[in-house]
Structure formats: structure tokens, C-alpha cells
Write a protein that holds these residues in place. Sequence first.
Motif, PDB file in Angstrom:
ATOM      1  N   SER A  75       0.832  -1.207   0.000  1.00  0.00           N
ATOM      2  CA  SER A  75       0.000   0.000   0.000  1.00  0.00           C
ATOM      3  C   SER A  75       0.864   1.254   0.000  1.00  0.00           C
ATOM      4  CB  SER A  75      -0.926   0.004   1.222  1.00  0.00           C
ATOM      5  OG  SER A  75      -1.723  -1.156   1.230  1.00  0.00           O
ATOM      6  N   GLU A 117      -2.958  -5.097  -7.530  1.00  0.00           N
ATOM      7  CA  GLU A 117      -2.282  -5.556  -6.314  1.00  0.00           C
ATOM      8  C   GLU A 117      -2.824  -6.903  -5.859  1.00  0.00           C
ATOM      9  OE1 GLU A 117      -3.127  -3.191  -2.768  1.00  0.00           O
ATOM     10  OE2 GLU A 117      -2.335  -4.834  -1.557  1.00  0.00           O
ATOM     11  N   ASP A 173      -6.114   0.463   3.516  1.00  0.00           N
ATOM     12  CA  ASP A 173      -5.712   1.145   2.301  1.00  0.00           C
ATOM     13  C   ASP A 173      -6.293   2.542   2.202  1.00  0.00           C
ATOM     14  OD1 ASP A 173      -4.124  -0.846   1.573  1.00  0.00           O
ATOM     15  OD2 ASP A 173      -5.478  -1.762   0.122  1.00  0.00           O
TER      16      ASP A 173
HETATM   17 MG   LIG Z   1      -1.899  -3.039   2.005  1.00  0.00          MG
END
Ligand SMILES: [Mg+2]
Length: 324
Positions: A64, A149, A100
Amino acid sequence: MDIEALGRDIIAGDRRALARAITLIESGRADHRTEAARLSEAVRGSGREAIRIGLSGTPGVGKSTFIESFGLMLTGQGLRVAVLAVDPSSARSGGSILGDKTRMERLSRDPAAFIRPSPARSHLGGVARRTRESVALCEAAGFDVVLIETVGVGQSETVVADMSDIFVLLLAPAGGDELQGVKRGIMEIADLILVNKADGDLKPAAQRTRSDYAGALRLLRKRPQDPEGFPKALCVSALHDDKLSEAWDEMRALVDWRRAEGHFAARRAAQARTWFLEEIRQGLLARLDRPETRAMLEHYAGSVAEGGITPAAAAEEMLARMDE
Ligand SMILES: [Mg+2]
Ligand SMILES: Nc1nc2c(ncn2[C@@H]2O[C@H](COP(=O)(O)OP(=O)(O)OP(=O)(O)O)[C@@H](O)[C@H]2O)c(=O)[nH]1
């Protein structure tokens, strides 16, 4: 819903339209699936091509933090960045979205960035399919870079690599000289290894880890899709914005070379084939859930259990009936 209009709005860069479209894609309803497929087809001709970057790393490695710093660097260069996630573990999803929101606070406020967390509570196959379709929408919407991600659990790295142009593995500095238990299969799909947290007290360990991995990468079989010197291992610090532009230079160099050599298009073509076959597989499995098929399954399963017919013969007979 007017799917063609939605497609046009996405291509025109309307972020709310994009967000609505991704919600449609994430829906499990059969009519929504049909609309989502029409939408994907509607935006196919946008002619836009983003760089799709898969990014994987174990919890806490700094994904992140990296995405925030790296994303801001890219938007600072005038690029538009979309961030999507494949996170199949239901236990984590609530927390990771929350985490996040705070860790990518600046990027999420950046008008040139679009962040969409992973849909919660779903199996890997479902999340993968939705993310892949969302990647295509982000591309049609004109984003220059799409970051995908995933936390390194089970099969998710392979799934993300299968929807990316390049695959980046984020590692933390290791204490000893062991290779952090990174599976050989993951090493083999990595195009770039970034050893993060190469700052302060951790810097020497990060440099050792980098050279261990650089050595390990040299031992892997040479892949046709790599220019000289790739796959590569670098040290970065996401927290201190250090060496991120070097990492981006390497990514671009790799993409430019692959485009020139035809590997970029070939990889996307191979991915399209893979996903098509996967859609067919999923579609066939979904047919097993139809009421009439379930009834037939129950009927044959009962006969098999009573010893009235062998499993193989029952399967043959039922499949033949399904083909009728
Ligand atoms: Mg993360
Ligand atoms: N020293 C140092 N710490 C870092 C760096 N990048 C991230 N961290 C720290 O590492 C911790 C985890 O960072 P995250 O970015 O949340 O890691 P993550 O990989 O997203 O973690 P999950 O979302 O749980 O999978 C945080 O405390 C960060 O501040 C770095 O470059 N240097």
C-alpha cells in the motif's frame, strides 16, 4: 440500463460511470453478467493501451505504501493511474480496505488516480474474472497505468500475472541469507523484484537480500520475453520515495522492448485465450447449478450410492443426456 451509453461515458473519462460499471461487473446476478459482457464488448474498440502492472507481496511488505508513493510519482508526471486489487481472502478484505483508505489517502484524493478495492467475500476465480474485466474498463477509460495488487496467498500471484503486462514482486529485507521462502514458481513469473524498506537500519539487509535474489534470478532459465539483464532485482524505499523513478524506468524499458519485439502483444493474446477457456470452464460449471441438472445429478448420485450403477457409467449416461 443503457449499456452502450455507459460504455461511451467510460471512454469519455467519466469516473462515476467507471465506478458504476465496476459495480455491475462485480454483481453475481445472471442478467448483470450478460450486461457486463456487453459492456466489455462495447468498450473494446477504445484503442487505448495502458501498462498493466501486477504487484504482489506478503502482508506488511509495503504494497500500500508503495502504491501510494509510486502512484503519486506517476500522476506527478502527468500520467493517470488506476489501482485494482485481487484479494480472495474474506477474512482480510474488510481490514485491508480500511487500511488502504488511510495508507493511500493522498493517492485516493488525486484526481488523476482511481482506486478500487477488491470485492469482499468471494472466491479467487470470481475476484479474478471481475478484476480482469475492470482492468479492461480502466484501460478504455484512458488510464495510462493500471496497478493490480495482490497479497501473496496461494494462486493469486499467478492469476494477477495472467492479467498483467509485467509482474513485480515486492520483498522485505531478510534477516538471514535464506530466500524468504519465495516459491520458485513465483520467482519464475517475476519481471522485477523490488526489495522495499531499503532505508535506515534496514538498508544493509535490503542490499544483501537484493544481491541474493539477483543471484537466484540469474540461475533461472532464460525466457524469450526478457531483454538482457531481466528479470532484475532493485532496492527501493516506498516510505522515503527512494529509487521509485529508477524502478519505473526499468518497467518502461522492459515494456518498450517487449512492444518492439512483439512479446507484449503475444502475451496479451495468450492471456485472452486463457481467459476465454476459463470463462467456458466457469460457464460449464455454472450449468451444473441449474435446477434440472441438479435433479438429474441427485437421481444418478442416488443410484450410484445404492450400487445400482457404477460411478463411471452413471457419469457417461448423464453427460450424454445433458448433450441431448
Ligand atoms: Mg496493504
Ligand atoms: N522503513 C520502511 N517501512 C516501510 C516502507 N514501506 C512500508 N513500510 C511500513 O511497513 C508497514 C506495512 O506497510 P503497508 O504498505 O501497509 O504493507 P502492505 O504490504 O500493504 O500490507 P497488507 O495490506 O497488510 O498486505 C507500515 O508500517 C509501513 O509504514 C519502507 O519503504 N520503509
